[in-house]
Design a protein around this motif. Structure first.
Motif, PDB file in Angstrom:
ATOM      1  N   SER A   1       0.753  -1.255   0.163  1.00  0.00           N
ATOM      2  CA  SER A   1       0.152  -0.039  -0.057  1.00  0.00           C
ATOM      3  C   SER A   1       0.870   1.515   0.045  1.00  0.00           C
ATOM      4  N   ALA A   2       2.187   1.199   0.685  1.00  0.00           N
ATOM      5  CA  ALA A   2       2.874   2.429   0.808  1.00  0.00           C
ATOM      6  C   ALA A   2       3.598   2.560  -0.340  1.00  0.00           C
ATOM      7  N   MET A   3       3.804   1.587  -1.216  1.00  0.00           N
ATOM      8  CA  MET A   3       4.478   1.627  -2.456  1.00  0.00           C
ATOM      9  C   MET A   3       3.560   2.226  -3.625  1.00  0.00           C
ATOM     10  N   PHE A   4       2.372   2.407  -3.372  1.00  0.00           N
ATOM     11  CA  PHE A   4       1.521   2.843  -4.256  1.00  0.00           C
ATOM     12  C   PHE A   4       1.201   4.325  -4.018  1.00  0.00           C
ATOM     13  N   GLU A   5       1.950   4.915  -3.057  1.00  0.00           N
ATOM     14  CA  GLU A   5       2.093   6.398  -2.958  1.00  0.00           C
ATOM     15  C   GLU A   5       3.057   6.999  -3.632  1.00  0.00           C
ATOM     16  N   GLU A   6       4.223   7.662  -2.983  1.00  0.00           N
ATOM     17  CA  GLU A   6       5.261   8.500  -3.641  1.00  0.00           C
ATOM     18  C   GLU A   6       6.021   7.404  -4.737  1.00  0.00           C
ATOM     19  N   PRO A   7       6.445   6.270  -4.267  1.00  0.00           N
ATOM     20  CA  PRO A   7       7.387   5.437  -5.212  1.00  0.00           C
ATOM     21  C   PRO A   7       6.696   5.307  -6.559  1.00  0.00           C
ATOM     22  N   ALA A   8       5.305   4.808  -6.193  1.00  0.00           N
ATOM     23  CA  ALA A   8       4.672   4.565  -7.574  1.00  0.00           C
ATOM     24  C   ALA A   8       4.353   5.850  -8.214  1.00  0.00           C
ATOM     25  N   ARG A   9       4.176   7.016  -7.707  1.00  0.00           N
ATOM     26  CA  ARG A   9       3.905   7.988  -8.397  1.00  0.00           C
ATOM     27  C   ARG A   9       5.231   8.478  -9.213  1.00  0.00           C
ATOM     28  N   ALA A  10       6.218   8.320  -8.582  1.00  0.00           N
ATOM     29  CA  ALA A  10       7.466   8.674  -9.450  1.00  0.00           C
ATOM     30  C   ALA A  10       7.498   7.939 -10.647  1.00  0.00           C
ATOM     31  N   ILE A  11       7.473   6.737 -10.600  1.00  0.00           N
ATOM     32  CA  ILE A  11       7.656   5.787 -11.525  1.00  0.00           C
ATOM     33  C   ILE A  11       6.553   6.132 -12.746  1.00  0.00           C
ATOM     34  N   SER A  12       5.307   6.349 -12.374  1.00  0.00           N
ATOM     35  CA  SER A  12       4.283   6.681 -13.152  1.00  0.00           C
ATOM     36  C   SER A  12       4.627   8.117 -13.977  1.00  0.00           C
ATOM     37  N   ARG A  13       4.984   9.104 -13.212  1.00  0.00           N
ATOM     38  CA  ARG A  13       5.440  10.282 -13.756  1.00  0.00           C
ATOM     39  C   ARG A  13       6.667  10.137 -14.808  1.00  0.00           C
ATOM     40  N   ASN A  14       7.537   9.204 -14.243  1.00  0.00           N
ATOM     41  CA  ASN A  14       8.650   8.863 -15.230  1.00  0.00           C
ATOM     42  C   ASN A  14       8.138   8.449 -16.607  1.00  0.00           C
ATOM     43  N   ALA A  15       7.250   7.563 -16.649  1.00  0.00           N
ATOM     44  CA  ALA A  15       6.637   6.644 -17.708  1.00  0.00           C
ATOM     45  C   ALA A  15       5.872   7.582 -18.636  1.00  0.00           C
ATOM     46  N   ILE A  16       5.073   8.411 -17.934  1.00  0.00           N
ATOM     47  CA  ILE A  16       4.251   9.311 -18.809  1.00  0.00           C
ATOM     48  C   ILE A  16       4.892  10.652 -19.324  1.00  0.00           C
ATOM     49  N   VAL A  17       5.869  10.880 -18.548  1.00  0.00           N
ATOM     50  CA  VAL A  17       6.973  12.168 -19.075  1.00  0.00           C
ATOM     51  C   VAL A  17       7.633  11.660 -20.276  1.00  0.00           C
ATOM     52  N   ILE A  18       8.174  10.506 -20.343  1.00  0.00           N
ATOM     53  CA  ILE A  18       9.030  10.149 -21.462  1.00  0.00           C
ATOM     54  C   ILE A  18       8.142   9.556 -22.362  1.00  0.00           C
ATOM     55  N   ALA A  19       7.166   8.932 -22.117  1.00  0.00           N
ATOM     56  CA  ALA A  19       6.182   8.166 -22.928  1.00  0.00           C
ATOM     57  C   ALA A  19       5.655   9.169 -24.034  1.00  0.00           C
ATOM     58  N   LEU A  20       5.056  10.369 -23.701  1.00  0.00           N
ATOM     59  CA  LEU A  20       4.472  11.301 -24.307  1.00  0.00           C
ATOM     60  C   LEU A  20       5.435  12.397 -24.768  1.00  0.00           C
ATOM     61  N   GLY A  21       6.743  12.329 -24.073  1.00  0.00           N
ATOM     62  CA  GLY A  21       7.831  13.390 -24.493  1.00  0.00           C
ATOM     63  C   GLY A  21       8.285  13.345 -25.707  1.00  0.00           C
ATOM     64  N   PHE A  22       8.174  11.939 -26.218  1.00  0.00           N
ATOM     65  CA  PHE A  22       8.766  11.893 -27.587  1.00  0.00           C
ATOM     66  C   PHE A  22       7.935  11.500 -28.680  1.00  0.00           C
ATOM     67  N   THR A  23       6.730  12.063 -28.397  1.00  0.00           N
ATOM     68  CA  THR A  23       5.530  12.165 -29.481  1.00  0.00           C
ATOM     69  C   THR A  23       6.174  13.060 -30.401  1.00  0.00           C
ATOM     70  N   PRO A  24       6.914  14.131 -30.754  1.00  0.00           N
ATOM     71  CA  PRO A  24       7.267  14.972 -31.614  1.00  0.00           C
ATOM     72  C   PRO A  24       8.011  14.159 -32.644  1.00  0.00           C
ATOM     73  N   LEU A  25       8.592  13.040 -32.293  1.00  0.00           N
ATOM     74  CA  LEU A  25       9.477  12.225 -33.268  1.00  0.00           C
ATOM     75  C   LEU A  25       8.592  11.537 -34.187  1.00  0.00           C
ATOM     76  N   LEU A  26       7.351  11.240 -33.916  1.00  0.00           N
ATOM     77  CA  LEU A  26       6.252  10.873 -34.886  1.00  0.00           C
ATOM     78  C   LEU A  26       6.178  11.738 -36.187  1.00  0.00           C
ATOM     79  N   LEU A  27       6.380  12.983 -35.750  1.00  0.00           N
ATOM     80  CA  LEU A  27       6.248  13.969 -37.008  1.00  0.00           C
ATOM     81  C   LEU A  27       7.406  13.788 -37.995  1.00  0.00           C
ATOM     82  N   SER A  28       8.577  13.167 -37.432  1.00  0.00           N
ATOM     83  CA  SER A  28       9.508  13.148 -38.487  1.00  0.00           C
ATOM     84  C   SER A  28       9.242  12.551 -39.785  1.00  0.00           C
ATOM     85  N   PRO A  29      10.080  12.961 -40.857  1.00  0.00           N
ATOM     86  CA  PRO A  29       9.784  12.252 -42.223  1.00  0.00           C
ATOM     87  C   PRO A  29      10.671  11.206 -42.188  1.00  0.00           C
TER      88      PRO A  29
END
Length: 848
Positions: free
Chosen positions: A767-795
């Motif tokens: 239960s404690a793991m789904f507080e700050e540690p899980a938030r950090a993992i989720s934030r990392n995943a979302i930031v990096i996954a969505l952060g590279f959507t500009p690459l999809l516009l490359s020719p």
């Protein structure tokens, strides 16, 4: 380790300005090297220069005077196609201007204006004249050129399409590195002519150098856009622009120092190393997000920043160190591959990851201690004012991973099995033309020209005669006649050395003339006969074997067309006799073949003969035109030739081998697949050992590998399911998958063990793991996954591939970490924490 950790924290928080100055100085020094950048997109360099395939290919090009070429095609879909006065006049004008360009091998340029028409002038007499000395002024003249082209096997469906709708210009280059510049000049020439036909440019040299040009643009555009997206996403999560500037500084410094070092050390920027910045950008902010996440959760207004950040770094140092080392191992393992650009890529990304960790531990604490209390208080108030949807979702997930732990384990096992089936369907394939999107002018040109012609891709089947030895009696008799001084020449001549044979025959003829006697004439005749036997490619039997192989390949449909000495000989032989196709056949004697080839050497382009045979007639070449540059296509052709040779063995004394760009692509793809497989297995084993050592537990070590194993399997299984070719970018992403997947698992398990020590119960720890540690993992995943959507516009398709797979890797690895790991920990709770079974009743009830 503790001393290093304490020292870094002390330096960063006590001397922040000095830390800034040092890092700025290093960044500026590295940045000063970037203008020295040189780009290399030649697929040949995927193999070392000393690789046997490259050595033989270079030798073949030198031996047969072969050049990399730009292919220009004009297409006219009208009734007469390109064979009308206007089209031919425009093509003639374009050709004449191209001949003046620097970097073009004018003598070997193939166009209607430069090739010869071969016709019969009379019985036993052959006539060579330019196919189009000047452009015709009427339709009758245009039709005459079309008919002349269609009766010449070497030119029909190579220089002109079989349907007459298209004609080509082959522009050989002195150096393939000039292809982009020459192609740009050709485009300008065509634009000035404003032709009525559709003109297209293609060819592997153009594709490779065009990619290099656009790759440079992408390096300057895609990475900053990805950085901006990451910045905005971090601002959304932490609600503080000053706070999220720090990780961006880490990322920028990491990329600049790494790329500057690479360029400063003299390495060229290949397609692989061009992606270093894109790979390092997400990895460089991973540790920063963990630190910022825990800092934001622990800091309270009035707290001493130095104390809070020191505690945060102390808590996270071990998992950050091990995640950085394991990620670096994943990339450094690429140095085991036999591909130089991949080795460079792996070494510098691995080094960049460790650099990012060091910069994170220095820049973030130094930055935070200099932030104003008001800015930190404002951050806290904004975070608390707005309820987190992510926190709610993670709370719900916390209960589901326990209640549905068996289901999660079963589904994971099924997905693993399906993934392995998908992996078995993966097809290894690459083609530089496919590095561009389908609507790119090069892809359109490639499709159009390969639809009309026999193929714009080249494969060379090289045949080499093995010298035979002269009879021992002849050798001894010659040595006896010429005495000792020439014995070395005689011995070399006896082994079939061509130069030695020529010297020996000249010496014997001079000796015979000087003596005034006919005594040496029998000896000279024997040596001439022996020398003639070495000229294997004048043999009708060998040429007939080659002809049968060509006909077989033409029937398979894999080869658009094949061209060889056979076609030259048959064409000349026809016009030396009746001039009709009844005589389009090989002469029946070596003398007949020699006569036909001697006649051809009186044409305007005698050098064309030496593209198919060497002047000593000991080496021959079959030029295969392919409609696809896919290495799968070339592999099928190679398999077909191997199968043919099994049924129709090579003539005695003949060796056969492959050359050409299409074959080189096959060779480096094979090296890449085997090399990547070895590096991935090696890295997997090393990471497993590291996990066991980190956690001091085989069980936790294996648990840490679960998300990694499932993520890699799902990613590559998906590639197999979707039928996506396994190409260079996908192969290299295995290292990123390994590094980032285990990153989340290390953080989760290390923090879980800390929680378990404090709380004494598996359920409460989860239960404690789904507080700050899980938030950090989720934030990392979302930031990096969505952060590279500009690459999809490359020719450029490799950049799009990287963008899609980066997002997929982050999403899958985060989900597997937050689902599979807690489910596995719950299922193994009695093994992990045996004392937990004696917890209070209330605690047991909560955990059911």
């Amino acid at each position: 380790m503790n001393q290093v950790k304490a020292w870094l924290s002390h330096v960063a928080t006590t001397y922040p300005r000095r830390v800034y100055l040092l890092i700025i100085a290093l960044t500026l020094i590295a940045a000063s090297q970037i203008p020295k950048l040189t780009i290399d997109t030649d697929p040949e360099n995927m193999l070392p220069a000393s690789h046997p395939v490259r050595v033989f290919d270079a030798m073949t090009k030198a031996r047969f005077a072969l050049y990399d070429s730009i292919v220009i095609g004009a297409i006219n879909e009208s009734e007469n196609g390109v064979f009308n006065p206007v089209s031919l006049a425009q093509m003639d004008a374009i050709t004449r201007q191209i001949l003046t360009l620097d970097g073009v091998v004018a003598a070997d340029l193939m166009a209607l204006s430069t090739v010869d028409n071969i016709s019969q002038q009379g019985a036993g007499t052959i006539h060579f004249d330019y196919m189009m000395r000047s452009a015709p002024t009427d339709q009758a003249g245009s039709d005459q050129i079309r008919r002349a082209l269609q009766r010449l096997p070497l030119l029909n469906n190579t220089l002109v399409s079989a349907d007459g709708k298209a004609a080509a210009i082959y522009v050989p280059l002195k150096d393939k590195s000039l292809s982009f510049e020459v192609a740009q000049q050709i485009r300008a020439i065509i634009a000035d002519q404003q032709p009525q036909d559709d003109y297209h440019l293609t060819g592997l040299p153009v594709a490779e150098n065009q990619f290099g040009h656009e790759m440079f643009v992408q390096m300057a555009v895609a990475a900053p856009l990805a950085g901006l997206m990451i910045f905005l996403l971090m601002w959304y999560f932490f609600r503080s622009i000053p706070l999220v500037i720090a990780p961006m500084l880490v990322a920028m410094a990491t990329v600049i120092i790494t790329m500057g070092t690479l360029i400063g050390l003299g390495y060229t920027v290949h397609i692989m190393s061009s992606m270093i910045a894109i790979f390092l950008m997400p990895i460089a902010v991973v540790d920063s997000i963990h630190i910022m996440s825990e800092f934001a959760d622990n800091y309270q207004p009035g707290d001493k920043v130095k104390t809070v950040i020191t505690k945060v770094v102390n808590d996270l140092f071990t998992p950050m160190l091990f995640t950085s080392i394991t990620s670096a191992v994943g990339f450094v393992s690429l140095m085991l591959t036999p591909i130089p650009p991949v080795q460079v890529f792996g070494a510098f990304v691995g080094g960049g990851i460790l650099l990012a960790l060091l910069l994170t531990l220095l820049i973030l604490p130094a930055y935070l201690v200099r932030m104003s209390p008001s800015a930190l208080s404002a951050m806290q108030s904004r975070l608390k004012r707005r309820p987190s949807q992510l926190a709610g979702a993670l709370g719900w997930l916390s209960t589901q991973t326990v209640h549905r732990s068996k289901g999660i384990a079963i589904v994971s096992a099924l997905l693993l099995g399906l993934s392995w089936w998908g992996i078995s369907q993966i097809r290894v394939n690459d083609n530089p033309i496919r590095w561009f999107k389908s609507d790119h002018p090069l892809r359109i040109a490639d499709s159009a020209l390969n639809h009309h012609f026999a193929g714009t891709y080249d494969g060379y089947l090289v045949l080499t005669s093995i010298p035979s030895s002269a009879p021992h009696e002849l050798t001894q008799a010659t040595i006896k006649q010429l005495k000792a001084p020439l014995s070395a020449t005689v011995m070399l001549a006896a082994q079939g050395d061509n130069e030695a044979l020529d010297r020996l025959l000249m010496t014997l003829e001079d000796a015979s003339f000087d003596s005034g006697s006919d005594a040496l004439l029998p000896l000279i005749a024997q040596w001439e006969t022996f020398a003639e036997r070495q000229r294997r490619f004048l043999s009708p039997a060998l040429l007939s074997w080659m002809e049968a192989l060509q006909q077989h390949l033409d029937r398979t449909g894999l080869v658009g067309k094949s061209n060889s000495l056979v076609d030259v000989t048959k064409t000349v032989n026809r016009d030396l006799h009746s001039g009709t196709d009844d005589d389009l056949a090989l002469p029946t004697s070596a003398q007949g073949v020699a006569q036909a080839l001697l006649q051809y050497q009186s044409s305007h382009r005698p050098q064309d003969l030496w593209h198919f045979v060497t002047s000593d007639y000991r080496h021959g070449l079959i030029w295969l035109q392919l409609t696809s540059g896919d290495n799968q296509h070339m592999s099928q052709v190679m398999d077909e030739v191997s199968a043919y040779l099994t049924q129709h063995p090579l003539p005695a004394g003949i060796d056969i081998d492959w050359a050409g760009k299409a074959y080189i692509n096959v060779a480096w793809q094979q090296a890449m697949v085997s090399g990547m497989g070895e590096s991935l297995i090696s890295a997997f084993v090393v990471v497993l050992v590291m996990m066991v050592l980190l956690f001091r537990s085989p069980l936790y070590g294996v648990l840490a590998m679960l998300p990694l194993t499932l993520t890699i399997s799902l990613i590559y299984g998906l590639i197999g399911w979707l039928g996506k070719d396994y190409d260079m970018p996908i192969a290299v992403l295995s290292a990123l998958t390994l590094g980032l997947s285990v990153d989340f698992a290390i953080h989760f398990l290390e923090r879980f063990r800390e929680q378990l020590k404090q709380l004494g119960d598996v359920r409460l720890a989860l239960s404690a793991m789904f507080e700050e540690p899980a938030r950090a993992i989720s934030r990392n995943a979302i930031v990096i996954a969505l952060g590279f959507t500009p690459l999809l516009l490359s020719p450029l398709v490799p950049y799009v591939t990287v963008g899609v797979l980066l997002a997929s890797i982050m999403a899958i690895s985060a989900v597997t970490t937050l689902l599979l790991l807690p489910a596995s920990l719950w299922l193994l709770r009695s093994v992990i924490h045996p004392s937990g079974i004696n917890a209070p009743e209330a605690l047991q009830g909560e955990s059911k």
